[in-house]
Design an enzyme around this catalytic site. Structure first.
Site, PDB file in Angstrom:
ATOM      1  N   TRP A 182      -1.921  -1.506  -2.309  1.00 54.03           N
ATOM      2  CA  TRP A 182      -2.245  -1.784  -3.717  1.00 54.03           C
ATOM      3  C   TRP A 182      -3.265  -2.906  -3.891  1.00 54.03           C
ATOM      4  O   TRP A 182      -3.314  -3.550  -4.936  1.00 54.03           O
ATOM      5  CB  TRP A 182      -0.979  -2.119  -4.521  1.00 54.03           C
ATOM      6  CG  TRP A 182       0.017  -1.035  -4.579  1.00 54.03           C
ATOM      7  CD1 TRP A 182      -0.202   0.266  -4.938  1.00 54.03           C
ATOM      8  CD2 TRP A 182       1.417  -1.122  -4.290  1.00 54.03           C
ATOM      9  NE1 TRP A 182       0.964   0.978  -4.892  1.00 54.03           N
ATOM     10  CE2 TRP A 182       1.980   0.159  -4.494  1.00 54.03           C
ATOM     11  CE3 TRP A 182       2.254  -2.154  -3.893  1.00 54.03           C
ATOM     12  CZ2 TRP A 182       3.330   0.421  -4.310  1.00 54.03           C
ATOM     13  CZ3 TRP A 182       3.595  -1.894  -3.696  1.00 54.03           C
ATOM     14  CH2 TRP A 182       4.127  -0.628  -3.910  1.00 54.03           C
ATOM     15  N   HIS A 183      -4.085  -3.115  -2.893  1.00 50.20           N
ATOM     16  CA  HIS A 183      -5.094  -4.181  -2.997  1.00 50.20           C
ATOM     17  C   HIS A 183      -6.484  -3.599  -3.225  1.00 50.20           C
ATOM     18  O   HIS A 183      -7.476  -4.140  -2.748  1.00 50.20           O
ATOM     19  CB  HIS A 183      -5.072  -5.055  -1.735  1.00 50.20           C
ATOM     20  CG  HIS A 183      -3.794  -5.797  -1.533  1.00 50.20           C
ATOM     21  ND1 HIS A 183      -3.510  -6.510  -0.393  1.00 50.20           N
ATOM     22  CD2 HIS A 183      -2.710  -5.941  -2.340  1.00 50.20           C
ATOM     23  CE1 HIS A 183      -2.304  -7.055  -0.492  1.00 50.20           C
ATOM     24  NE2 HIS A 183      -1.805  -6.719  -1.667  1.00 50.20           N
ATOM     25  N   TYR A 184      -6.568  -2.495  -3.942  1.00 45.21           N
ATOM     26  CA  TYR A 184      -7.856  -1.861  -4.190  1.00 45.21           C
ATOM     27  C   TYR A 184      -8.725  -2.731  -5.095  1.00 45.21           C
ATOM     28  O   TYR A 184      -8.232  -3.505  -5.917  1.00 45.21           O
ATOM     29  CB  TYR A 184      -7.674  -0.457  -4.774  1.00 45.21           C
ATOM     30  CG  TYR A 184      -6.750  -0.353  -5.962  1.00 45.21           C
ATOM     31  CD1 TYR A 184      -7.219  -0.527  -7.259  1.00 45.21           C
ATOM     32  CD2 TYR A 184      -5.389  -0.068  -5.778  1.00 45.21           C
ATOM     33  CE1 TYR A 184      -6.380  -0.412  -8.345  1.00 45.21           C
ATOM     34  CE2 TYR A 184      -4.544   0.044  -6.860  1.00 45.21           C
ATOM     35  CZ  TYR A 184      -5.042  -0.140  -8.144  1.00 45.21           C
ATOM     36  OH  TYR A 184      -4.195  -0.035  -9.230  1.00 45.21           O
TER      37      TYR A 184
END
Length: 586
Positions: free
Chosen positions: A518-520
């Protein structure tokens, strides 16, 4: 007594779906009470037309600290498409982690999306943004990251400390996490940096946004620093487009936004006239910010015309440079009881891979209520398969198979790695003109060989930790590394096309077990879409301030830096404003 291999395989497959990022605190507390924010309203109460010095689109991880800061000297409207995080135990209570992500209703604080790569992901839809949904790990960016960004080091540190007054805590470190820490040191990930928020090569214990009672503290909590007389927060306010003036202007001038409330009523908010430092600021995240620019006519002209959107500015880099840090994990069944822990320990290697760990049981042992954390098929980790194979039947079968298992199979923990960067990039494009629809996004995981090399090197460190003396009491001696890798890769919650005996190829293991952490980021990058002051190039009075401007994800977890950036830019903008006022320019 040894556990049978058949049972172990079942245990591993299911435990892989259950434990990562679970809590290490008591779950007996009540959900945090909503603060008495007099400035927070539902958008249905918004007037048809209003005026402000600053209009911020997106009340997320960057938008909240930015709004709180700017409100000290100017009038601010903060528009958030989601609701309040307060009073919702699925957000505030760590014991409920995973439930918000598993909620796919229209009112959910999490909006699921599936990348064109096939990896199922989530974006926030709540005041406080991703800090309301994540696992809470808090760590600053590396010093060279700040230097490369051209940020003022003193103001960066002041801004981090401002954030940390409210949201950052030291986690407890118990036996399993201690074994991981010591195993990393045995593996040569040195030195031992102890507990620190700083990004330092070696092994450290990082911070958390969960306090000692297991209560989440989010970016929305930073609004306590706001001037309540100057800030207006509108919830359930979906911004449809930014308004521009072009007639008689050398460059398009942003001067307002159009938004709709939950009842579908249209509202317009404009910038106050005469203020040369008044801005519309987009802080809608890596998906939302490039999407809104395109919907407003700022983006690749051919793509905009294909959607019948009038072109305000041909900006071919909007939506480009999209990246998502791939995550790969190995589950290690434990013969000894393990504590339930968040990610607390991290090994920051010299070759560009971050090794982290988590352990424990699901929050509720009632089979009907298990949510299985971030690996749950309910959250969406059915992963990279053709869309036709991501059927409700497949999802239901995976869930049912998990809910019948004995609680004993959930004993163990994860070692995972996230690669630096990444270097691989993709792109984002519109699917429709509805701002509430997800855009199409492609991340191209492991497209660049160096990303795959870093994943492999990170897995080698994980293998060394698993075989370390410090970790020996938390693994079955007869379960070899190849067995652990093969069983992890066969986990039913990831319906990737399977390759036999992936333990013989760590490259294939990386590809077969890739998931999101979830670190896009990307889509409105500095130097491509915005300048060093986060102004959108080619237009006036418009900025983008959030993770969409990042080229690389900062450190082991970006949330601390995104919150810092909101505070940092708020302070800089106020200083500019005050200088202009002093010189009689406003």
């Amino acid at each position: 007594m040894k556990m049978g291999l058949g049972f172990m395989k079942l245990a591993l497959c299911v435990a892989f779906a259950s434990v990562l990022l679970f809590h290490g605190f008591s779950s007996s507390h009540q959900a945090a009470a909503a603060p008495e924010y007099s400035f927070m309203h539902d958008a249905t109460s918004a007037p048809p037309i209003s005026y402000y010095d600053y209009i911020i689109v997106g009340g997320g991880t960057a938008g909240c600290p930015l709004a709180a800061t700017l409100s000290q000297k100017a009038s601010v409207l903060l528009l958030e498409r989601g609701g309040s995080p307060y009073g919702n135990p699925n957000i505030t209570d760590l014991a409920a982690f995973g439930r918000a992500l598993a909620d796919v209703s229209a009112a959910s604080p999490s909006q699921r999306f599936v990348s064109e790569d096939g990896v199922i992901n989530a974006r926030a839809r709540v005041l406080g943004g991703g800090s309301c949904l994540n696992a809470g790990f808090y760590s600053r960016a590396e010093s060279r990251y700040a230097a490369a960004a051209g940020w003022d080091a003193r103001l960066v540190n002041e801004s981090y400390r401002w954030v940390e007054k409210v949201v950052a805590f030291e986690p407890p470190v118990e036996r399993w996490q201690t074994a991981v820490r010591d195993g990393l040191l045995e593996a040569g990930v040195e030195p031992d940096n102890g507990f620190t928020y700083d990004h330092l090569p070696g092994t450290k214990v990082g911070g958390t946004i969960f306090d000692g009672e297991g209560r989440r503290h989010t970016a929305a909590d930073l609004l306590r620093f706001a001037n309540p007389k100057r800030l207006t927060v509108m919830l359930h306010a979906s911004v449809h487009r930014i308004l521009f003036r072009t007639k008689g202007k050398k460059r398009p001038l942003a001067h307002g936004v159009v938004f709709r409330d939950a009842s579908g009523n249209k509202h317009k908010a404009y910038l106050n006239k005469g203020g040369r430092h008044n801005d519309v600021i987009v802080s809608s995240g890596a998906l939302g910010s490039p999407q809104l620019l395109m919907l407003s006519g700022v983006g690749p002209s051919d793509h905009l015309r294909a959607h019948n959107i009038s072109v305000v500015l041909d900006q071919p880099f909007v939506g480009q440079g999209m990246s998502d840090n791939p995550m790969n994990a190995v589950f290690v069944p434990s013969p000894a009881p393990v504590e339930v822990s968040l990610i607390q320990v991290v090994g920051i290697t010299k070759f560009g891979s971050y090794v982290e760990a988590a352990s424990g049981e699901p929050f509720t042992m009632s089979p009907a209520n298990r949510d299985f954390g971030m690996f749950s098929p309910k959250i969406g980790q059915l992963s990279t398969v053709p869309p036709k194979q991501r059927t409700p039947e497949a999802l239901s079968q995976a869930i049912n198979s998990m809910q019948t298992l004995d609680p004993a199979v959930f004993r163990g923990g994860f070692l995972l790695e996230k690669i630096l960067g990444p270097i691989s990039t993709g792109h984002l494009s519109l699917k429709s003109k509805n701002p509430n629809d997800n855009p199409s996004v492609t991340f191209n995981y492991f497209n660049e060989p160096q990303d795959l090399e870093r994943c492999v090197e990170g897995l080698k460190v994980i293998e060394t930790v698993i075989e370390s003396r410090a970790f020996s009491s938390f693994r079955y001696s007869y379960l070899s590394l190849p067995m652990l890798l093969n069983m992890t890769a066969s986990a039913p919650v990831n319906l990737l096309p399977k390759h036999a005996n992936v333990s013989t190829s760590l490259e294939q293991f990386c590809k077969d077990t890739v998931m999101t952490i979830w670190h896009y980021h990307g889509g409105c990058q500095v130097g491509k879409v915005v300048d060093s002051d986060y102004r959108v190039s080619g237009v006036d009075s418009l900025r983008v301030i959030d993770g969409s401007t990042f080229i690389y994800s900062p450190g082991t977890n970006p949330q601390a830096t995104v919150m810092m950036l909101g505070r940092y830019m708020g302070v800089k903008m106020l200083k500019e404003r005050l200088r202009s006022e002093k010189n009689g320019m406003i």
